[in-house]
Scaffold this motif. Structure first.
Motif, PDB file in Angstrom:
ATOM      1  N   MET A  50      46.262  80.987  46.493  1.00 36.43           N
ATOM      2  CA  MET A  50      46.372  79.678  47.124  1.00 36.43           C
ATOM      3  C   MET A  50      47.257  79.737  48.366  1.00 36.43           C
ATOM      4  O   MET A  50      46.985  79.071  49.375  1.00 36.43           O
ATOM      5  N   MET A  54      45.941  78.527  51.977  1.00 38.55           N
ATOM      6  CA  MET A  54      46.586  77.390  52.636  1.00 38.55           C
ATOM      7  C   MET A  54      47.177  77.794  53.977  1.00 38.55           C
ATOM      8  O   MET A  54      47.228  76.981  54.907  1.00 38.55           O
ATOM      9  N   ALA A  59      46.902  74.275  55.905  1.00 44.29           N
ATOM     10  CA  ALA A  59      47.482  73.296  54.985  1.00 44.29           C
ATOM     11  C   ALA A  59      49.000  73.403  54.929  1.00 44.29           C
ATOM     12  O   ALA A  59      49.705  72.400  54.786  1.00 44.29           O
ATOM     13  N   VAL A  60      49.523  74.628  55.047  1.00 39.35           N
ATOM     14  CA  VAL A  60      50.980  74.813  55.033  1.00 39.35           C
ATOM     15  C   VAL A  60      51.608  74.143  56.256  1.00 39.35           C
ATOM     16  O   VAL A  60      52.672  73.522  56.163  1.00 39.35           O
ATOM     17  N   LEU A  63      51.570  70.364  55.644  1.00 37.80           N
ATOM     18  CA  LEU A  63      52.620  70.000  54.698  1.00 37.80           C
ATOM     19  C   LEU A  63      54.002  70.152  55.328  1.00 37.80           C
ATOM     20  O   LEU A  63      54.922  69.383  55.027  1.00 37.80           O
ATOM     21  N   GLU A  80      57.952  73.355  56.415  1.00 39.03           N
ATOM     22  CA  GLU A  80      57.174  74.391  55.741  1.00 39.03           C
ATOM     23  C   GLU A  80      57.950  75.009  54.581  1.00 39.03           C
ATOM     24  O   GLU A  80      57.357  75.521  53.633  1.00 39.03           O
ATOM     25  N   PHE A  83      57.050  73.579  51.083  1.00 35.83           N
ATOM     26  CA  PHE A  83      55.913  74.172  50.392  1.00 35.83           C
ATOM     27  C   PHE A  83      56.309  75.477  49.715  1.00 35.83           C
ATOM     28  O   PHE A  83      55.963  75.733  48.561  1.00 35.83           O
ATOM     29  N   SER A  99      56.182  83.702  50.025  1.00 33.00           N
ATOM     30  CA  SER A  99      56.010  82.566  50.932  1.00 33.00           C
ATOM     31  C   SER A  99      57.085  82.560  52.018  1.00 33.00           C
ATOM     32  O   SER A  99      56.791  82.265  53.185  1.00 33.00           O
ATOM     33  N   MET A 190      47.481  70.901  61.295  1.00 30.94           N
ATOM     34  CA  MET A 190      46.518  71.599  60.443  1.00 30.94           C
ATOM     35  C   MET A 190      45.335  72.106  61.271  1.00 30.94           C
ATOM     36  O   MET A 190      44.901  73.267  61.118  1.00 30.94           O
ATOM     37  N   ARG A 194      44.303  76.056  61.964  1.00 32.35           N
ATOM     38  CA  ARG A 194      42.976  76.509  61.555  1.00 32.35           C
ATOM     39  C   ARG A 194      42.226  77.141  62.724  1.00 32.35           C
ATOM     40  O   ARG A 194      41.558  78.174  62.583  1.00 32.35           O
ATOM     41  N   ALA A 373      50.718  70.561  42.594  1.00 33.66           N
ATOM     42  CA  ALA A 373      50.148  69.566  43.502  1.00 33.66           C
ATOM     43  C   ALA A 373      50.893  68.234  43.415  1.00 33.66           C
ATOM     44  O   ALA A 373      51.153  67.587  44.435  1.00 33.66           O
TER      45      ALA A 373
END
Length: 395
Positions: A50, A54, A59-60, A63, A80, A83, A99, A190, A194, A373
């Motif tokens: 995951m 992410m 997504a990280v 967040l 960050e 997360f 992470s 995001m 991406r 989550a």
């Protein structure tokens, strides 16, 4: 030169010991393999996969934008880090280190921020503490919750103290105007992340699984090596060093089992305090796992080791104090007898675990993922409220 000679001599000594005691080495290796395959592998694979997904899909970064107001206030870290903190506290060793290293490599954290995040996020798995230690080793799930709470509390307290003494401010530039909504900035972050990655979903998923499995194989190797060292040293020294102390210094999972089944004069409160200290320390195995994750960064595993040692001392004192208070004021809440095994026996085990004796982690994974989550959503809502309070009136 001296360092090279020292490591070469230690390696030669280890090989000689394995040749001299092949049966003990095999049994210890089998014990480490059993723990890795039945506990660590299923507990970490979803979280590591995951993390890779992410990061790739942004997504990280989203967040991070949402959590920035909250993390800045509490720990003086970018969003960050929130997360990474939740991932480390729910996934266990070494998800937090992975992470933190990933955020440092991408430049989202400074060296000081990455080091503080590493010390905060490198925590033991709550599934292992509650399900395996509490329900399995101690036959008391509530004691697993108490141990987990003590480990988390001491980790949080030490991290807050470190944050208060830090003079460095979070460096997270906001490229969009302040009047832009928090959720719009998160969506923009995001999309930007991406676009920079650019891989297709199939390619990203394949890379995530491949990288995660490779990391888990390295983790299993570290665990088996430390288990073999502990078993050989214990055999060669003829049990001159107490088993919980020796195994706890090297491998936390096996050390927790040894502490739970050891005959300690103080009774079960001392067993619980020893388990709490061992899990807070994490063992040489967890430090090696963190060092492997930190490759290519400027983060220090030695500072992490000092932090874990201080937390272990604090956790031992706090756990022993709280447990003794429970025994004193709540009567027979905690039995003073040694921890029972899964088969109900009070005998101390010396051989490797069997698969049938270990609680199964897989049925608990949906709960762990939902908890992960849920915590992220809750923190995002709190952070959005903090950002709204910081916004000037009328905007």
């Amino acid at each position: 030169m001296l360092r090279t000679i020292t490591f070469a001599a230690l390696s030669l000594m280890l090989v000689t010991a394995i040749i001299y005691r092949p049966s003990e080495a095999f049994q210890a290796s089998l014990q480490g393999l059993t723990v890795w395959w039945n506990i660590v592998f299923p507990g970490l694979l979803p979280f590591l996969t995951m993390l890779e997904l992410m990061l790739a899909f942004g997504a990280v970064h989203a967040l991070g934008t949402l959590l920035h107001p909250l993390m800045r206030r509490l720990f003086r870290l970018p969003g960050e880090a929130g997360f990474a903190l939740v991932l480390g506290w729910t996934g266990g060793f070494p998800a937090g280190a992975e992470s933190a290293a990933a955020l440092r490599k991408t430049g989202l954290l400074t060296r000081s921020e990455g080091q503080r995040l590493l010390e905060m996020a490198h925590m033991p798995s709550p599934l292992f503490i509650i399900v395996v230690v509490g329900a399995g080793f101690l036959n008391r799930p509530e004691l697993g919750l108490a141990i987990a709470g003590t480990v988390w509390l001491t980790g949080l307290l030490s991290s807050l103290v470190l944050a208060r003494f830090s003079r460095e401010q979070p460096q997270m530039a906001e490229e969009q105007p302040r009047h832009t909504g928090l959720f719009r900035r998160a969506a923009a972050a995001m999309a930007d992340a991406r676009n920079r990655d650019g891989r297709s979903f199939g390619k990203t998923l394949g890379d995530a699984v491949t990288v995660s499995v490779a990391k888990l194989m390295a983790i299993g190797g570290f665990m088996m090596m430390c288990a073999v060292i502990a078993g050989l040293v214990e055999t060669l020294l003829n049990n001159a060093i107490p088993a919980p102390l020796l195994t706890g210094l090297l491998e936390s999972h096996i050390g927790a089992f040894s502490a739970a089944t050891a005959q300690i004069p103080g009774g079960q409160p001392w067993n619980i305090a020893a388990i709490t200290a061992i899990l807070s320390w994490g063992g040489l195995s967890s430090l090696l796992q963190a060092g492997s994750a930190l490759g290519g960064t400027d983060l220090s595993v030695w500072r992490l080791a000092v932090h874990r040692l201080l937390q272990a001392i604090l956790a031992f004192i706090l756990s022993l104090t709280v447990t003794n208070l429970i025994v004193k004021y709540a009567g027979a809440v905690i039995d003073s007898s040694p921890a029972m095994l899964q088969n109900g026996s009070h005998e101390k085990r010396t051989g490797p675990w069997r698969v049938s004796e270990l609680p199964d982690i897989w049925p608990h994974m949906p709960v762990a993922l939902l908890t992960f989550a849920g915590i992220l959503v809750l923190l995002c809502l709190i952070s959005a409220g903090a950002a709204r309070r910081d916004r000037p009136y009328g905007r």
